[in-house]
Write a protein that holds these residues in place. Sequence first.
Motif, PDB file in Angstrom:
ATOM      1  N   LEU A 273       0.828  -1.202   0.000  1.00  0.00           N
ATOM      2  CA  LEU A 273       0.000   0.000   0.000  1.00  0.00           C
ATOM      3  C   LEU A 273       0.862   1.252   0.000  1.00  0.00           C
ATOM      4  N   LEU A 274       1.914   1.220   0.802  1.00  0.00           N
ATOM      5  CA  LEU A 274       2.810   2.369   0.858  1.00  0.00           C
ATOM      6  C   LEU A 274       3.425   2.619  -0.521  1.00  0.00           C
ATOM      7  N   GLU A 275       3.861   1.552  -1.173  1.00  0.00           N
ATOM      8  CA  GLU A 275       4.476   1.717  -2.492  1.00  0.00           C
ATOM      9  C   GLU A 275       3.481   2.297  -3.499  1.00  0.00           C
ATOM     10  N   GLU A 276       2.249   1.842  -3.412  1.00  0.00           N
ATOM     11  CA  GLU A 276       1.227   2.325  -4.339  1.00  0.00           C
ATOM     12  C   GLU A 276       0.928   3.816  -4.083  1.00  0.00           C
ATOM     13  N   LEU A 277       0.795   4.164  -2.820  1.00  0.00           N
ATOM     14  CA  LEU A 277       0.497   5.560  -2.466  1.00  0.00           C
ATOM     15  C   LEU A 277       1.670   6.468  -2.821  1.00  0.00           C
ATOM     16  N   ASP A 278       2.865   5.962  -2.616  1.00  0.00           N
ATOM     17  CA  ASP A 278       4.084   6.679  -2.958  1.00  0.00           C
ATOM     18  C   ASP A 278       4.127   6.991  -4.444  1.00  0.00           C
ATOM     19  N   ASP A 279       3.677   6.030  -5.221  1.00  0.00           N
ATOM     20  CA  ASP A 279       3.668   6.178  -6.668  1.00  0.00           C
ATOM     21  C   ASP A 279       2.565   7.151  -7.103  1.00  0.00           C
ATOM     22  N   LEU A 280       1.455   7.072  -6.422  1.00  0.00           N
ATOM     23  CA  LEU A 280       0.318   7.947  -6.711  1.00  0.00           C
ATOM     24  C   LEU A 280       0.636   9.381  -6.269  1.00  0.00           C
ATOM     25  N   ALA A 281       1.289   9.498  -5.126  1.00  0.00           N
ATOM     26  CA  ALA A 281       1.770  10.772  -4.589  1.00  0.00           C
ATOM     27  C   ALA A 281       0.744  11.898  -4.647  1.00  0.00           C
ATOM     28  N   PRO A 282      -0.390  11.722  -3.984  1.00  0.00           N
ATOM     29  CA  PRO A 282      -1.362  12.814  -3.951  1.00  0.00           C
ATOM     30  C   PRO A 282      -0.774  14.037  -3.241  1.00  0.00           C
ATOM     31  N   THR A 283      -1.143  15.197  -3.728  1.00  0.00           N
ATOM     32  CA  THR A 283      -0.612  16.436  -3.131  1.00  0.00           C
ATOM     33  C   THR A 283      -1.689  17.096  -2.281  1.00  0.00           C
ATOM     34  N   TRP A 284      -1.263  17.940  -1.368  1.00  0.00           N
ATOM     35  CA  TRP A 284      -2.237  18.725  -0.612  1.00  0.00           C
ATOM     36  C   TRP A 284      -2.934  19.664  -1.577  1.00  0.00           C
ATOM     37  N   PRO A 285      -4.250  19.788  -1.461  1.00  0.00           N
ATOM     38  CA  PRO A 285      -4.932  20.719  -2.374  1.00  0.00           C
ATOM     39  C   PRO A 285      -4.489  22.157  -2.109  1.00  0.00           C
ATOM     40  N   ALA A 286      -4.430  22.928  -3.192  1.00  0.00           N
ATOM     41  CA  ALA A 286      -4.156  24.360  -3.028  1.00  0.00           C
ATOM     42  C   ALA A 286      -5.419  24.997  -2.455  1.00  0.00           C
ATOM     43  N   PRO A 287      -5.288  26.013  -1.587  1.00  0.00           N
ATOM     44  CA  PRO A 287      -6.488  26.647  -1.020  1.00  0.00           C
ATOM     45  C   PRO A 287      -7.231  27.428  -2.093  1.00  0.00           C
ATOM     46  N   ASP A 288      -8.550  27.486  -1.957  1.00  0.00           N
ATOM     47  CA  ASP A 288      -9.326  28.272  -2.924  1.00  0.00           C
ATOM     48  C   ASP A 288      -9.603  29.667  -2.337  1.00  0.00           C
ATOM     49  N   TYR A 289      -8.736  30.099  -1.433  1.00  0.00           N
ATOM     50  CA  TYR A 289      -8.854  31.432  -0.835  1.00  0.00           C
ATOM     51  C   TYR A 289      -7.440  32.001  -0.707  1.00  0.00           C
ATOM     52  N   ASP A 290      -7.370  33.299  -0.397  1.00  0.00           N
ATOM     53  CA  ASP A 290      -6.087  33.977  -0.249  1.00  0.00           C
ATOM     54  C   ASP A 290      -5.609  33.788   1.197  1.00  0.00           C
ATOM     55  N   VAL A 291      -4.579  32.975   1.383  1.00  0.00           N
ATOM     56  CA  VAL A 291      -4.141  32.614   2.734  1.00  0.00           C
ATOM     57  C   VAL A 291      -3.753  33.855   3.540  1.00  0.00           C
ATOM     58  N   ALA A 292      -2.993  34.767   2.916  1.00  0.00           N
ATOM     59  CA  ALA A 292      -2.533  35.964   3.638  1.00  0.00           C
ATOM     60  C   ALA A 292      -3.731  36.819   4.073  1.00  0.00           C
ATOM     61  N   ALA A 293      -4.681  36.965   3.175  1.00  0.00           N
ATOM     62  CA  ALA A 293      -5.852  37.783   3.499  1.00  0.00           C
ATOM     63  C   ALA A 293      -6.659  37.134   4.630  1.00  0.00           C
ATOM     64  N   GLU A 294      -6.786  35.807   4.584  1.00  0.00           N
ATOM     65  CA  GLU A 294      -7.555  35.126   5.631  1.00  0.00           C
ATOM     66  C   GLU A 294      -6.838  35.194   6.978  1.00  0.00           C
ATOM     67  N   LEU A 295      -5.493  35.103   6.928  1.00  0.00           N
ATOM     68  CA  LEU A 295      -4.719  35.234   8.167  1.00  0.00           C
ATOM     69  C   LEU A 295      -5.002  36.583   8.814  1.00  0.00           C
ATOM     70  N   ALA A 296      -4.968  37.604   7.992  1.00  0.00           N
ATOM     71  CA  ALA A 296      -5.193  38.963   8.497  1.00  0.00           C
ATOM     72  C   ALA A 296      -6.601  39.078   9.071  1.00  0.00           C
ATOM     73  N   ARG A 297      -7.551  38.495   8.380  1.00  0.00           N
ATOM     74  CA  ARG A 297      -8.939  38.570   8.857  1.00  0.00           C
ATOM     75  C   ARG A 297      -9.109  37.886  10.201  1.00  0.00           C
ATOM     76  N   VAL A 298      -8.505  36.679  10.327  1.00  0.00           N
ATOM     77  CA  VAL A 298      -8.676  35.934  11.576  1.00  0.00           C
ATOM     78  C   VAL A 298      -7.972  36.662  12.716  1.00  0.00           C
ATOM     79  N   ARG A 299      -6.758  37.193  12.406  1.00  0.00           N
ATOM     80  CA  ARG A 299      -6.016  37.904  13.466  1.00  0.00           C
ATOM     81  C   ARG A 299      -6.787  39.106  13.996  1.00  0.00           C
ATOM     82  N   SER A 300      -7.439  39.786  13.098  1.00  0.00           N
ATOM     83  CA  SER A 300      -8.121  41.022  13.524  1.00  0.00           C
ATOM     84  C   SER A 300      -9.552  40.744  14.005  1.00  0.00           C
ATOM     85  N   SER A 301      -9.894  39.454  14.081  1.00  0.00           N
ATOM     86  CA  SER A 301     -11.293  39.152  14.465  1.00  0.00           C
ATOM     87  C   SER A 301     -11.452  39.088  15.979  1.00  0.00           C
TER      88      SER A 301
END
Length: 301
Positions: A273-301
């Motif tokens: 299973l490890l070898e198969e997953l290693d070969d498939l190598a799924p990546t973390w999805p890219a965020p569909d939002y602006d990380v910096a902008a969301e950081l600022a929003r959460v900090r100031s909340s």
Amino acid sequence: MSHSRRQPLPNPLTVPERALPDLPLRQALRFEPGRPLADFDPAATPGYPGRGKSDAAELTDLIRPALDQWQERLFADGKERGSAANSVLVVLQGLDTAGKGGIVRHVFGLFDPQGLRLASFKQPTPKELSHHFLWRIRRQLPEPGLIGVFDRSHYEDVLVVRVDQLVPADQLDRHYDEINRFEAELVDQGTRLIKCFLNVSPEEQKRRLLARLTDPAKWWKYSTNDVKVRAKWPAYQEAYQVALDRCDQPAAPWYVIPSDRKWYRNWAVAMLLLEELDDLAPTWPAPDYDVAAELARVRSS
Ligand code: AMP
Ligand code: MG
């Protein structure tokens, strides 16, 4: 099939060298059509990098973080890309006591349950029998992002069905081609198939059946049918031989897992299973939002 990486891996997954087999298990355990099953030693331990039973738990622990993270990426990818995401399906086949249940417990117990889809296939119900044999199988396929495990599978329809002549010969003959088409379709849709034949010896099966009968905590695992199936050992070997010969495809390979030693069997399926997953190598999805902008929003909340 290409699996392009959509973004660089933020933290590459590494497994210590000493926990890896010298030859990838996907090569070492791969069945080749035409090769007699009798050639495979059920007590062998191909590719095992340690000493034996004594370090199997430790070597499994060393691959657990990688398994865990690949699974989480696969799952995240499924959330993100829906039907475009991959899935993995592990098919477990073997005679009674070969270890299907043991693998579910010990190997799939390593994973986050929300990313798993487990199905076991028993004698078909009247309703299932009224449909094509693949009907009940399709309903249990892992959704994109999941790791599916089949405890028995569509192969019962060329194994027990062949041995007990449950359908006419010409219909049985068609099952093999139907399975090949079905599996090719699955692979095209993004499912990675890992088909495992758990190869146990008749002597070891006898020991395990006796162990089931002498321990009240194991009585529930025994069925009075087991000894009847055991009496048909040569017919089952022949049925497995034909199934593996006819239904092994490059994208839907069969692996023969030596299963007389439980510690090796469990380690081997985890490593495959490890070898198969290693070969498939799924990546973390890219965020569909602006990380910096969301950081600022959460900090100031
Ligand atoms: P177990 O997995 O030990 O609980 O046993 C399940 C039983 O169901 C086994 O004897 C299988 O051979 C049987 N079985 C599974 N699928 C089929 C099928 N398609 N046709 C007939 N028997 C089946
Ligand atoms: Mg059983």
